[in-house]
Design an enzyme around this catalytic site. Sequence first.
Site, mmCIF file in Angstrom:
data_model
loop_
_atom_site.group_PDB
_atom_site.id
_atom_site.type_symbol
_atom_site.label_atom_id
_atom_site.label_comp_id
_atom_site.label_asym_id
_atom_site.label_seq_id
_atom_site.Cartn_x
_atom_site.Cartn_y
_atom_site.Cartn_z
ATOM 1 N NE ARG A 114 -0.116 -5.868 0.371
ATOM 2 C CZ ARG A 114 1.158 -6.264 0.395
ATOM 3 N NH1 ARG A 114 1.599 -6.988 1.425
ATOM 4 N NH2 ARG A 114 1.986 -5.949 -0.567
ATOM 5 C CB SER A 120 0.019 -1.716 -2.217
ATOM 6 O OG SER A 120 -0.839 -0.646 -2.569
ATOM 7 C CB SER A 166 -0.610 12.314 1.240
ATOM 8 O OG SER A 166 0.793 12.473 1.201
ATOM 9 C CG ASN A 167 0.974 5.362 2.173
ATOM 10 O OD1 ASN A 167 1.821 5.419 3.058
ATOM 11 N ND2 ASN A 167 0.283 4.253 1.918
ATOM 12 N N GLY A 186 0.454 6.681 7.586
ATOM 13 C CA GLY A 186 1.767 6.355 8.117
ATOM 14 C C GLY A 186 2.132 4.895 7.904
ATOM 15 C CG HIS A 194 -13.025 23.947 11.432
ATOM 16 N ND1 HIS A 194 -14.327 23.523 11.582
ATOM 17 C CD2 HIS A 194 -12.472 23.859 12.667
ATOM 18 C CE1 HIS A 194 -14.560 23.201 12.837
ATOM 19 N NE2 HIS A 194 -13.440 23.388 13.517
ATOM 20 C CG ASP A 240 -18.570 21.359 11.727
ATOM 21 O OD1 ASP A 240 -17.874 22.350 11.447
ATOM 22 O OD2 ASP A 240 -19.809 21.325 11.608
#
Length: 552
Positions: A370, A382, A473-474, A498, A525, A529
Amino acid sequence: MADIVKMPKMSDTMTEGVMAKWHKKVGDKVKSGDVLAEVETDKATMDLESYWDGTLLFVGVEEGKAVPVDAVIAVIGKEGEDYKAALEAESGSQKSESPKEEAPKEEAKTESPAQGGGLSEEELSKKGVTVIRMPLLSDTMTEGVIAEWHKKVGDKVKDDDILADVETDKATMEVMGYATGTLLHVGVNKGEAAKVNGIIAIVGPEGTDISSILANGDAPAKPTADKSADAPVKEAKTEAAPAQEEAPATTNSNGGRIIASPLAKKIAKDKGIDLAQVAGSAEGGRIIKKDIENYKPAAAPAKTDAPASSEKPAAAAPVIPTYVGEVKFTEQPVSQMRKVIAKRLAESLFTAPHFYLTVSIDMDGAMAARTAINAVAPVKVSFNDIVIKAVAIALKKHPAVNSSWGGDKIRFNEHTNIGVAMAVEDGLLVPVVRFADGKSLSHISAEVKDFGAKAKAKKLQPADWEGSTFTVSNLGMFGIDEFTSIINSPDGAILSVGAIQAVPVVKNGAVVPGNVMKLTLGCDHRVVDGATGAQFLQTLKGLLEEPIRLLA
Protein backbone atom coordinates in the site's frame (compact mmCIF):
# COMPACT_ATOMS: atom_id res chain seq x y z
CA MET A 1 -57.21 6.63 -30.74
CA ALA A 2 -56.03 8.08 -27.44
CA ASP A 3 -52.96 6.52 -25.79
CA ILE A 4 -53.14 5.32 -22.19
CA VAL A 5 -50.09 6.17 -20.02
CA LYS A 6 -49.51 3.69 -17.19
CA MET A 7 -47.19 3.73 -14.17
CA PRO A 8 -43.95 2.07 -15.40
CA LYS A 9 -41.89 -0.43 -13.40
CA MET A 10 -38.66 1.53 -12.81
CA SER A 11 -36.79 -1.03 -10.71
CA ASP A 12 -36.92 -4.77 -10.11
CA THR A 13 -38.43 -4.26 -6.64
CA MET A 14 -40.89 -1.50 -7.51
CA THR A 15 -44.57 -2.27 -6.98
CA GLU A 16 -45.89 1.32 -6.71
CA GLY A 17 -44.75 4.80 -7.62
CA VAL A 18 -45.49 8.21 -6.13
CA MET A 19 -46.33 11.06 -8.48
CA ALA A 20 -43.92 13.66 -7.09
CA LYS A 21 -44.61 16.40 -9.64
CA TRP A 22 -46.42 16.89 -12.93
CA HIS A 23 -44.49 18.92 -15.52
CA LYS A 24 -47.51 19.02 -17.86
CA LYS A 25 -51.15 19.84 -17.18
CA VAL A 26 -54.34 18.93 -18.97
CA GLY A 27 -54.47 20.76 -22.32
CA ASP A 28 -50.69 21.05 -22.75
CA LYS A 29 -49.05 19.90 -25.99
CA VAL A 30 -46.76 16.90 -25.51
CA LYS A 31 -43.98 15.60 -27.74
CA SER A 32 -42.23 12.26 -27.61
CA GLY A 33 -39.30 12.61 -25.22
CA ASP A 34 -40.90 15.35 -23.10
CA VAL A 35 -40.75 14.84 -19.34
CA LEU A 36 -44.35 14.37 -18.23
CA ALA A 37 -43.72 14.02 -14.51
CA GLU A 38 -41.33 13.06 -11.73
CA VAL A 39 -41.97 9.69 -10.05
CA GLU A 40 -40.60 8.72 -6.66
CA THR A 41 -39.47 5.10 -6.41
CA ASP A 42 -38.21 3.38 -3.27
CA LYS A 43 -34.96 5.36 -3.08
CA ALA A 44 -34.85 7.95 -5.89
CA THR A 45 -36.93 10.40 -7.92
CA MET A 46 -36.90 9.62 -11.65
CA ASP A 47 -38.23 11.37 -14.78
CA LEU A 48 -41.23 9.89 -16.61
CA GLU A 49 -40.97 10.60 -20.33
CA SER A 50 -43.72 10.58 -22.95
CA TYR A 51 -43.50 8.19 -25.88
CA TRP A 52 -46.33 9.87 -27.77
CA ASP A 53 -47.11 13.17 -29.51
CA GLY A 54 -50.38 14.94 -28.83
CA THR A 55 -52.31 16.77 -26.12
CA LEU A 56 -52.51 15.75 -22.46
CA LEU A 57 -56.23 14.99 -22.19
CA PHE A 58 -56.45 13.45 -18.74
CA VAL A 59 -54.44 13.21 -15.51
CA GLY A 60 -55.53 10.36 -13.26
CA VAL A 61 -53.08 10.70 -10.40
CA GLU A 62 -52.76 13.61 -8.02
CA GLU A 63 -49.31 14.83 -7.06
CA GLY A 64 -48.11 13.13 -3.89
CA LYS A 65 -50.32 10.11 -4.43
CA ALA A 66 -49.02 6.54 -4.82
CA VAL A 67 -50.34 4.21 -7.50
CA PRO A 68 -49.42 0.62 -8.35
CA VAL A 69 -47.33 -0.35 -11.35
CA ASP A 70 -49.44 -0.53 -14.57
CA ALA A 71 -52.17 1.75 -13.15
CA VAL A 72 -53.51 4.43 -15.52
CA ILE A 73 -51.93 7.80 -14.75
CA ALA A 74 -52.69 9.87 -17.91
CA VAL A 75 -54.18 9.89 -21.39
CA ILE A 76 -52.56 11.52 -24.45
CA GLY A 77 -54.42 12.04 -27.74
CA LYS A 78 -55.70 14.58 -30.21
CA GLU A 79 -57.06 17.86 -28.87
CA GLY A 80 -60.80 17.55 -28.19
CA GLU A 81 -60.77 13.78 -28.63
CA ASP A 82 -63.17 11.75 -26.51
CA TYR A 83 -60.85 9.72 -24.29
CA LYS A 84 -63.52 8.38 -21.94
CA ALA A 85 -64.12 5.29 -24.07
CA ALA A 86 -60.47 4.30 -23.70
CA LEU A 87 -60.62 4.86 -19.93
CA GLU A 88 -63.86 2.88 -19.61
CA ALA A 89 -62.37 0.02 -21.60
CA GLU A 90 -59.34 0.02 -19.29
CA SER A 91 -61.41 0.25 -16.10
CA GLY A 92 -63.82 -2.40 -17.45
CA SER A 93 -60.98 -4.90 -17.72
CA GLN A 94 -59.99 -4.13 -14.14
CA LYS A 95 -63.57 -4.50 -12.87
CA SER A 96 -63.94 -7.88 -14.57
CA GLU A 97 -61.02 -9.15 -12.51
CA SER A 98 -62.73 -8.37 -9.18
CA PRO A 99 -66.50 -7.96 -9.73
CA LYS A 100 -67.33 -8.92 -6.16
CA GLU A 101 -65.34 -6.08 -4.73
CA GLU A 102 -66.65 -3.42 -7.08
CA ALA A 103 -70.36 -3.84 -6.32
CA PRO A 104 -70.16 -2.85 -2.65
CA LYS A 105 -68.02 0.17 -3.53
CA GLU A 106 -70.61 1.41 -6.01
CA GLU A 107 -73.33 1.06 -3.40
CA ALA A 108 -71.24 2.96 -0.90
CA LYS A 109 -70.70 5.78 -3.37
CA THR A 110 -74.40 6.11 -4.09
CA GLU A 111 -75.24 6.17 -0.41
CA SER A 112 -72.52 8.61 0.67
CA PRO A 113 -74.12 11.82 -0.63
CA ALA A 114 -77.31 11.07 1.27
CA GLN A 115 -75.27 10.15 4.31
CA GLY A 116 -73.09 13.22 4.51
CA GLY A 117 -74.88 15.52 2.14
CA GLY A 118 -71.65 15.92 0.14
CA LEU A 119 -70.45 15.02 -3.33
CA SER A 120 -68.19 12.15 -4.32
CA GLU A 121 -64.41 12.66 -4.53
CA GLU A 122 -64.58 12.59 -8.33
CA GLU A 123 -67.29 15.25 -8.40
CA LEU A 124 -65.49 17.41 -5.85
CA SER A 125 -62.24 17.22 -7.85
CA LYS A 126 -64.06 18.88 -10.73
CA LYS A 127 -64.97 21.70 -8.34
CA GLY A 128 -61.34 22.31 -7.40
CA VAL A 129 -61.04 20.04 -4.36
CA THR A 130 -57.69 18.22 -4.11
CA VAL A 131 -57.25 15.18 -1.87
CA ILE A 132 -53.66 14.77 -0.66
CA ARG A 133 -52.75 11.23 0.39
CA MET A 134 -49.67 9.71 2.02
CA PRO A 135 -47.32 8.87 -0.86
CA LEU A 136 -45.45 5.56 -1.22
CA LEU A 137 -41.80 6.58 -0.98
CA SER A 138 -40.15 3.13 -1.05
CA ASP A 139 -41.07 -0.40 -2.06
CA THR A 140 -41.24 -1.49 1.60
CA MET A 141 -43.03 1.56 2.99
CA THR A 142 -46.42 0.98 4.59
CA GLU A 143 -46.73 4.26 6.49
CA GLY A 144 -45.13 7.69 6.76
CA VAL A 145 -44.63 9.98 9.74
CA ILE A 146 -45.69 13.62 9.59
CA ALA A 147 -42.56 15.37 10.85
CA GLU A 148 -43.98 18.90 10.61
CA TRP A 149 -47.10 20.69 9.33
CA HIS A 150 -46.40 24.03 7.64
CA LYS A 151 -50.11 24.87 7.24
CA LYS A 152 -53.15 24.52 9.51
CA VAL A 153 -56.84 24.10 8.76
CA GLY A 154 -58.28 27.34 7.40
CA ASP A 155 -54.98 28.62 5.92
CA LYS A 156 -54.87 29.74 2.32
CA VAL A 157 -52.74 27.44 0.16
CA LYS A 158 -51.03 28.05 -3.18
CA ASP A 159 -50.03 25.32 -5.63
CA ASP A 160 -46.32 25.68 -4.81
CA ASP A 161 -46.74 25.83 -1.01
CA ILE A 162 -45.14 23.12 1.12
CA LEU A 163 -47.88 21.60 3.27
CA ALA A 164 -45.84 19.22 5.43
CA ASP A 165 -42.58 17.31 5.93
CA VAL A 166 -42.90 13.51 5.77
CA GLU A 167 -40.27 11.18 7.23
CA THR A 168 -39.46 8.22 4.96
CA ASP A 169 -37.02 5.33 5.34
CA LYS A 170 -34.19 7.30 3.71
CA ALA A 171 -34.95 11.00 4.18
CA THR A 172 -37.42 13.62 5.35
CA MET A 173 -39.21 14.88 2.25
CA GLU A 174 -41.51 17.81 1.53
CA VAL A 175 -45.14 17.26 0.53
CA MET A 176 -46.61 19.95 -1.70
CA GLY A 177 -50.31 20.29 -2.27
CA TYR A 178 -50.04 21.48 -5.91
CA ALA A 179 -53.45 23.03 -5.39
CA THR A 180 -54.83 26.48 -4.70
CA GLY A 181 -57.52 27.08 -2.12
CA THR A 182 -58.11 26.62 1.60
CA LEU A 183 -56.77 23.79 3.74
CA LEU A 184 -60.10 22.13 4.62
CA HIS A 185 -58.91 19.06 6.52
CA VAL A 186 -55.81 17.63 8.22
CA GLY A 187 -56.07 13.86 8.65
CA VAL A 188 -53.07 13.14 10.88
CA ASN A 189 -51.28 15.09 13.60
CA LYS A 190 -47.61 16.00 13.73
CA GLY A 191 -45.47 13.09 14.91
CA GLU A 192 -48.10 10.50 14.01
CA ALA A 193 -47.93 7.92 11.24
CA ALA A 194 -50.36 7.63 8.34
CA LYS A 195 -50.85 4.57 6.17
CA VAL A 196 -49.80 4.82 2.53
CA ASN A 197 -52.72 6.23 0.51
CA GLY A 198 -54.40 7.45 3.69
CA ILE A 199 -55.84 10.96 3.46
CA ILE A 200 -53.49 13.43 5.13
CA ALA A 201 -55.04 16.68 3.88
CA ILE A 202 -57.75 18.15 1.65
CA VAL A 203 -57.48 21.49 -0.17
CA GLY A 204 -60.35 23.24 -1.93
CA PRO A 205 -62.72 26.21 -1.96
CA GLU A 206 -63.61 27.46 1.50
CA GLY A 207 -66.80 25.94 2.91
CA THR A 208 -66.84 22.87 0.64
CA ASP A 209 -68.61 19.83 2.13
CA ILE A 210 -66.00 17.04 2.16
CA SER A 211 -67.92 14.57 4.33
CA SER A 212 -68.34 12.05 1.51
CA ILE A 213 -64.56 11.94 0.89
CA LEU A 214 -63.86 11.28 4.55
CA ALA A 215 -66.58 8.63 4.64
CA ASN A 216 -65.22 6.70 1.64
CA GLY A 217 -61.50 7.51 1.72
CA ASP A 218 -58.67 5.83 3.63
CA ALA A 219 -58.60 8.58 6.25
CA PRO A 220 -56.65 7.71 9.40
CA ALA A 221 -58.41 7.70 12.72
CA LYS A 222 -59.05 11.15 14.06
CA PRO A 223 -57.15 12.22 17.16
CA THR A 224 -60.42 12.88 19.00
CA ALA A 225 -61.08 9.16 19.08
CA ASP A 226 -57.75 8.60 20.81
CA LYS A 227 -58.52 11.24 23.40
CA SER A 228 -61.90 9.77 24.18
CA ALA A 229 -60.33 6.34 24.53
CA ASP A 230 -57.75 7.72 26.92
CA ALA A 231 -60.30 9.45 29.14
CA PRO A 232 -61.58 6.35 30.98
CA VAL A 233 -58.00 5.25 31.59
CA LYS A 234 -57.11 8.56 33.19
CA GLU A 235 -60.24 8.45 35.33
CA ALA A 236 -59.40 4.94 36.44
CA LYS A 237 -55.94 6.08 37.47
CA THR A 238 -57.26 8.97 39.54
CA GLU A 239 -59.71 6.64 41.28
CA ALA A 240 -57.07 4.00 41.88
CA ALA A 241 -54.76 6.39 43.74
CA PRO A 242 -57.03 6.98 46.77
CA ALA A 243 -57.82 3.28 46.91
CA GLN A 244 -54.13 2.49 47.13
CA GLU A 245 -53.60 5.14 49.78
CA GLU A 246 -56.13 3.41 52.03
CA ALA A 247 -53.98 0.26 52.31
CA PRO A 248 -52.63 -0.66 55.76
CA ALA A 249 -49.25 0.61 56.87
CA THR A 250 -46.16 -1.53 57.48
CA THR A 251 -43.16 -1.39 59.79
CA ASN A 252 -39.69 -0.21 58.88
CA SER A 253 -36.43 -2.12 59.24
CA ASN A 254 -35.69 -0.51 62.59
CA GLY A 255 -38.90 -1.76 64.16
CA GLY A 256 -40.55 1.67 64.19
CA ARG A 257 -44.03 2.19 62.76
CA ILE A 258 -44.12 3.80 59.30
CA ILE A 259 -47.65 4.77 58.38
CA ALA A 260 -47.68 5.15 54.58
CA SER A 261 -49.92 4.20 51.70
CA PRO A 262 -48.70 1.56 49.19
CA LEU A 263 -48.71 4.22 46.44
CA ALA A 264 -46.47 6.45 48.54
CA LYS A 265 -44.18 3.49 49.24
CA LYS A 266 -43.92 2.66 45.54
CA ILE A 267 -43.04 6.24 44.57
CA ALA A 268 -40.54 6.45 47.41
CA LYS A 269 -38.90 3.21 46.29
CA ASP A 270 -38.65 4.42 42.68
CA LYS A 271 -37.06 7.69 43.80
CA GLY A 272 -34.83 6.10 46.42
CA ILE A 273 -36.38 8.03 49.31
CA ASP A 274 -36.12 6.70 52.86
CA LEU A 275 -39.66 6.83 54.29
CA ALA A 276 -38.23 7.31 57.78
CA GLN A 277 -37.05 10.76 56.66
CA VAL A 278 -40.49 11.85 55.35
CA ALA A 279 -43.07 13.62 57.49
CA GLY A 280 -46.66 12.51 56.86
CA SER A 281 -49.38 15.11 56.40
CA ALA A 282 -52.41 12.84 56.65
CA GLU A 283 -54.23 11.79 59.81
CA GLY A 284 -51.94 10.18 62.40
CA GLY A 285 -48.81 11.25 60.50
CA ARG A 286 -49.65 8.97 57.60
CA ILE A 287 -47.44 9.45 54.53
CA ILE A 288 -49.30 9.86 51.26
CA LYS A 289 -48.37 10.55 47.65
CA LYS A 290 -48.04 14.34 47.92
CA ASP A 291 -45.64 14.01 50.87
CA ILE A 292 -43.23 12.00 48.72
CA GLU A 293 -43.56 14.39 45.78
CA ASN A 294 -42.92 17.41 48.03
CA TYR A 295 -40.08 15.78 49.96
CA LYS A 296 -36.76 17.58 49.93
CA PRO A 297 -33.83 15.81 51.62
CA ALA A 298 -32.41 17.80 54.50
CA ALA A 299 -28.76 17.94 55.41
CA ALA A 300 -27.83 14.97 57.56
CA PRO A 301 -27.55 16.06 61.23
CA ALA A 302 -24.20 15.78 62.88
CA LYS A 303 -23.92 12.52 64.73
CA THR A 304 -23.17 12.47 68.44
CA ASP A 305 -20.89 9.83 69.74
CA ALA A 306 -22.91 7.14 71.44
CA PRO A 307 -21.77 6.13 74.93
CA ALA A 308 -19.50 3.15 74.94
CA SER A 309 -21.31 -0.09 75.59
CA SER A 310 -19.73 -3.44 76.13
CA GLU A 311 -23.05 -5.29 76.12
CA LYS A 312 -24.08 -4.93 72.44
CA PRO A 313 -21.06 -4.08 70.31
CA ALA A 314 -22.38 -6.02 67.29
CA ALA A 315 -25.82 -4.34 67.21
CA ALA A 316 -24.65 -1.22 65.35
CA ALA A 317 -25.77 -1.44 61.70
CA PRO A 318 -23.83 0.21 58.89
CA VAL A 319 -25.22 3.59 57.92
CA ILE A 320 -26.29 3.65 54.27
CA PRO A 321 -26.54 7.19 52.92
CA THR A 322 -29.80 8.17 51.26
CA TYR A 323 -29.53 8.81 47.53
CA VAL A 324 -32.49 10.45 45.84
CA GLY A 325 -32.65 9.53 42.16
CA GLU A 326 -35.27 9.79 39.45
CA VAL A 327 -36.34 7.24 36.84
CA LYS A 328 -35.97 9.12 33.57
CA PHE A 329 -35.82 8.22 29.88
CA THR A 330 -36.72 9.54 26.44
CA GLU A 331 -38.37 7.80 23.50
CA GLN A 332 -38.48 8.66 19.84
CA PRO A 333 -40.36 7.07 16.94
CA VAL A 334 -38.50 4.53 14.79
CA SER A 335 -37.37 6.11 11.51
CA GLN A 336 -38.52 4.63 8.21
CA MET A 337 -34.93 3.66 7.32
CA ARG A 338 -34.49 1.81 10.62
CA LYS A 339 -37.81 -0.01 10.09
CA VAL A 340 -36.65 -1.26 6.68
CA ILE A 341 -33.23 -2.29 8.03
CA ALA A 342 -34.86 -4.20 10.88
CA LYS A 343 -37.30 -5.96 8.55
CA ARG A 344 -34.74 -7.00 5.93
CA LEU A 345 -32.04 -8.13 8.36
CA ALA A 346 -34.56 -10.12 10.39
CA GLU A 347 -35.76 -11.82 7.20
CA SER A 348 -32.15 -12.64 6.23
CA LEU A 349 -31.08 -13.93 9.65
CA PHE A 350 -34.17 -16.09 10.24
CA THR A 351 -34.46 -17.31 6.63
CA ALA A 352 -30.85 -18.07 5.68
CA PRO A 353 -29.01 -20.53 7.97
CA HIS A 354 -25.84 -18.59 8.83
CA PHE A 355 -22.47 -20.01 9.82
CA TYR A 356 -19.15 -18.19 10.27
CA LEU A 357 -15.48 -18.87 9.50
CA THR A 358 -12.61 -16.70 10.78
CA VAL A 359 -9.03 -16.49 9.55
CA SER A 360 -6.03 -14.32 10.57
CA ILE A 361 -4.10 -12.49 7.85
CA ASP A 362 -0.44 -11.40 8.06
CA MET A 363 -0.72 -7.83 6.74
CA ASP A 364 3.00 -6.94 6.62
CA GLY A 365 3.10 -7.50 2.84
CA ALA A 366 -0.13 -5.57 2.25
CA MET A 367 1.12 -2.62 4.33
CA ALA A 368 4.36 -2.43 2.35
CA ALA A 369 2.48 -2.76 -0.94
CA ARG A 370 0.00 0.00 0.00
CA THR A 371 2.84 2.39 0.83
CA ALA A 372 4.45 1.71 -2.56
CA ILE A 373 1.14 2.01 -4.45
CA ASN A 374 0.18 5.32 -2.81
CA ALA A 375 3.55 6.78 -3.79
CA VAL A 376 2.50 6.64 -7.46
CA ALA A 377 -1.32 6.21 -7.47
CA PRO A 378 -3.51 9.19 -8.48
CA VAL A 379 -5.92 8.31 -5.64
CA LYS A 380 -4.95 7.15 -2.16
CA VAL A 381 -5.69 3.44 -1.82
CA SER A 382 -7.04 2.12 1.50
CA PHE A 383 -6.74 -1.37 2.98
CA ASN A 384 -10.46 -1.77 2.34
CA ASP A 385 -9.86 -1.15 -1.38
CA ILE A 386 -7.20 -3.88 -1.37
CA VAL A 387 -9.64 -6.26 0.38
CA ILE A 388 -12.38 -5.52 -2.22
CA LYS A 389 -9.98 -6.27 -5.08
CA ALA A 390 -8.71 -9.47 -3.41
CA VAL A 391 -12.28 -10.65 -2.70
CA ALA A 392 -13.31 -10.11 -6.34
CA ILE A 393 -10.36 -12.19 -7.61
CA ALA A 394 -10.96 -14.93 -5.03
CA LEU A 395 -14.65 -15.14 -6.00
CA LYS A 396 -13.64 -15.90 -9.59
CA LYS A 397 -11.86 -19.01 -8.30
CA HIS A 398 -14.72 -20.00 -5.95
CA PRO A 399 -18.02 -19.35 -7.78
CA ALA A 400 -20.02 -21.23 -5.13
CA VAL A 401 -19.34 -18.35 -2.70
CA ASN A 402 -20.48 -15.90 -5.40
CA SER A 403 -23.95 -17.47 -5.52
CA SER A 404 -27.46 -16.95 -4.19
CA TRP A 405 -30.37 -19.18 -3.16
CA GLY A 406 -33.41 -19.14 -5.44
CA GLY A 407 -35.67 -21.68 -3.75
CA ASP A 408 -35.75 -24.32 -6.50
CA LYS A 409 -32.41 -23.31 -8.05
CA ILE A 410 -29.06 -21.75 -7.15
CA ARG A 411 -27.65 -18.86 -9.17
CA PHE A 412 -23.87 -18.98 -9.71
CA ASN A 413 -22.81 -15.47 -10.70
CA GLU A 414 -19.96 -15.21 -13.19
CA HIS A 415 -19.59 -11.46 -12.57
CA THR A 416 -18.28 -9.99 -9.30
CA ASN A 417 -20.32 -7.06 -7.98
CA ILE A 418 -19.05 -6.22 -4.50
CA GLY A 419 -21.43 -4.41 -2.12
CA VAL A 420 -19.63 -2.05 0.28
CA ALA A 421 -21.52 -1.49 3.54
CA MET A 422 -21.50 2.20 4.53
CA ALA A 423 -22.83 3.71 7.74
CA VAL A 424 -24.95 6.84 7.29
CA GLU A 425 -27.04 8.85 9.70
CA ASP A 426 -29.80 6.65 11.08
CA GLY A 427 -28.90 3.55 9.07
CA LEU A 428 -26.82 1.62 6.56
CA LEU A 429 -26.51 1.69 2.75
CA VAL A 430 -24.69 -0.78 0.48
CA PRO A 431 -23.57 0.72 -2.86
CA VAL A 432 -22.04 -1.74 -5.35
CA VAL A 433 -18.61 -1.76 -7.03
CA ARG A 434 -19.43 -3.56 -10.28
CA PHE A 435 -17.02 -5.95 -12.03
CA ALA A 436 -14.45 -5.26 -9.31
CA ASP A 437 -12.11 -8.03 -10.49
CA GLY A 438 -11.35 -6.08 -13.67
CA LYS A 439 -10.79 -2.67 -12.04
CA SER A 440 -7.52 -1.24 -10.74
CA LEU A 441 -7.05 -0.40 -7.06
CA SER A 442 -7.11 3.32 -7.92
CA HIS A 443 -10.39 2.88 -9.81
CA ILE A 444 -11.98 1.00 -6.90
CA SER A 445 -10.73 3.61 -4.41
CA ALA A 446 -12.16 6.53 -6.42
CA GLU A 447 -15.49 4.73 -6.85
CA VAL A 448 -15.84 3.90 -3.14
CA LYS A 449 -15.00 7.49 -2.14
CA ASP A 450 -17.65 8.78 -4.57
CA PHE A 451 -20.23 6.36 -3.15
CA GLY A 452 -19.38 7.51 0.38
CA ALA A 453 -19.99 11.16 -0.49
CA LYS A 454 -23.29 10.34 -2.22
CA ALA A 455 -24.46 8.13 0.65
CA LYS A 456 -23.91 10.88 3.24
CA ALA A 457 -25.73 13.37 1.00
CA LYS A 458 -28.54 10.83 0.35
CA LYS A 459 -27.99 11.11 -3.39
CA LEU A 460 -27.44 7.44 -4.25
CA GLN A 461 -29.54 6.20 -7.16
CA PRO A 462 -31.11 2.72 -7.61
CA ALA A 463 -28.35 1.73 -10.03
CA ASP A 464 -25.80 2.39 -7.24
CA TRP A 465 -27.13 -0.17 -4.73
CA GLU A 466 -28.78 -2.90 -6.80
CA GLY A 467 -27.22 -6.12 -8.06
CA SER A 468 -24.55 -7.09 -5.49
CA THR A 469 -23.28 -10.69 -5.53
CA PHE A 470 -21.13 -10.44 -2.35
CA THR A 471 -20.79 -7.85 0.43
CA VAL A 472 -17.82 -6.48 2.41
CA SER A 473 -18.42 -4.86 5.83
CA ASN A 474 -15.41 -3.15 7.46
CA LEU A 475 -15.34 -1.95 11.08
CA GLY A 476 -11.55 -1.96 11.34
CA MET A 477 -11.44 1.84 11.29
CA PHE A 478 -13.32 1.77 14.61
CA GLY A 479 -10.74 -0.50 16.22
CA ILE A 480 -12.96 -3.62 16.14
CA ASP A 481 -10.76 -6.75 16.14
CA GLU A 482 -13.36 -9.25 14.96
CA PHE A 483 -17.13 -9.37 14.35
CA THR A 484 -19.86 -11.16 12.42
CA SER A 485 -22.34 -9.68 9.94
CA ILE A 486 -25.82 -10.64 8.73
CA ILE A 487 -25.86 -11.61 5.06
CA ASN A 488 -27.12 -8.93 2.66
CA SER A 489 -29.85 -10.90 0.88
CA PRO A 490 -29.89 -12.26 -1.81
CA ASP A 491 -26.09 -12.65 -1.56
CA GLY A 492 -24.82 -16.03 -0.38
CA ALA A 493 -22.02 -14.66 1.82
CA ILE A 494 -20.63 -11.55 3.52
CA LEU A 495 -17.10 -10.71 4.73
CA SER A 496 -16.50 -8.89 8.04
CA VAL A 497 -13.16 -7.04 8.14
CA GLY A 498 -11.51 -6.23 11.47
CA ALA A 499 -8.71 -3.83 12.41
CA ILE A 500 -5.00 -4.46 11.79
CA GLN A 501 -3.49 -5.24 15.18
CA ALA A 502 0.22 -5.04 16.09
CA VAL A 503 0.79 -8.34 17.92
CA PRO A 504 3.64 -10.81 18.51
CA VAL A 505 3.75 -13.52 15.82
CA VAL A 506 5.91 -16.57 15.24
CA LYS A 507 8.03 -16.47 12.06
CA ASN A 508 10.75 -19.01 11.33
CA GLY A 509 10.54 -20.30 14.87
CA ALA A 510 11.05 -16.89 16.47
CA VAL A 511 8.58 -14.52 18.11
CA VAL A 512 8.68 -11.21 16.27
CA PRO A 513 6.43 -8.13 15.96
CA GLY A 514 3.68 -8.57 13.39
CA ASN A 515 0.54 -6.97 11.97
CA VAL A 516 -2.52 -9.23 11.92
CA MET A 517 -6.03 -8.64 10.56
CA LYS A 518 -8.96 -11.01 11.16
CA LEU A 519 -11.53 -11.75 8.48
CA THR A 520 -14.85 -13.47 9.25
CA LEU A 521 -16.86 -15.00 6.41
CA GLY A 522 -20.61 -15.29 7.03
CA CYS A 523 -22.14 -17.98 4.78
CA ASP A 524 -25.65 -19.04 3.79
CA HIS A 525 -25.42 -22.79 4.39
CA ARG A 526 -28.01 -23.42 1.67
CA VAL A 527 -25.45 -22.49 -1.00
CA VAL A 528 -22.04 -22.45 0.73
CA ASP A 529 -20.66 -25.42 2.66
CA GLY A 530 -17.99 -25.18 5.36
CA ALA A 531 -15.19 -26.59 3.19
CA THR A 532 -16.14 -24.28 0.31
CA GLY A 533 -16.02 -21.22 2.57
CA ALA A 534 -12.69 -22.35 4.08
CA GLN A 535 -11.12 -22.78 0.63
CA PHE A 536 -12.28 -19.29 -0.36
CA LEU A 537 -10.69 -17.81 2.78
CA GLN A 538 -7.41 -19.62 2.08
CA THR A 539 -7.31 -18.12 -1.42
CA LEU A 540 -8.15 -14.68 -0.01
CA LYS A 541 -5.46 -15.05 2.66
CA GLY A 542 -2.85 -15.84 0.02
CA LEU A 543 -3.81 -12.81 -2.09
CA LEU A 544 -3.64 -10.40 0.86
CA GLU A 545 -0.37 -11.78 2.24
CA GLU A 546 1.24 -11.60 -1.23
CA PRO A 547 -0.52 -8.58 -2.81
CA ILE A 548 1.69 -8.73 -5.91
CA ARG A 549 -0.69 -11.54 -6.99
CA LEU A 550 -3.48 -8.96 -7.26
CA LEU A 551 -1.67 -7.43 -10.22
CA ALA A 552 -0.82 -10.69 -11.94
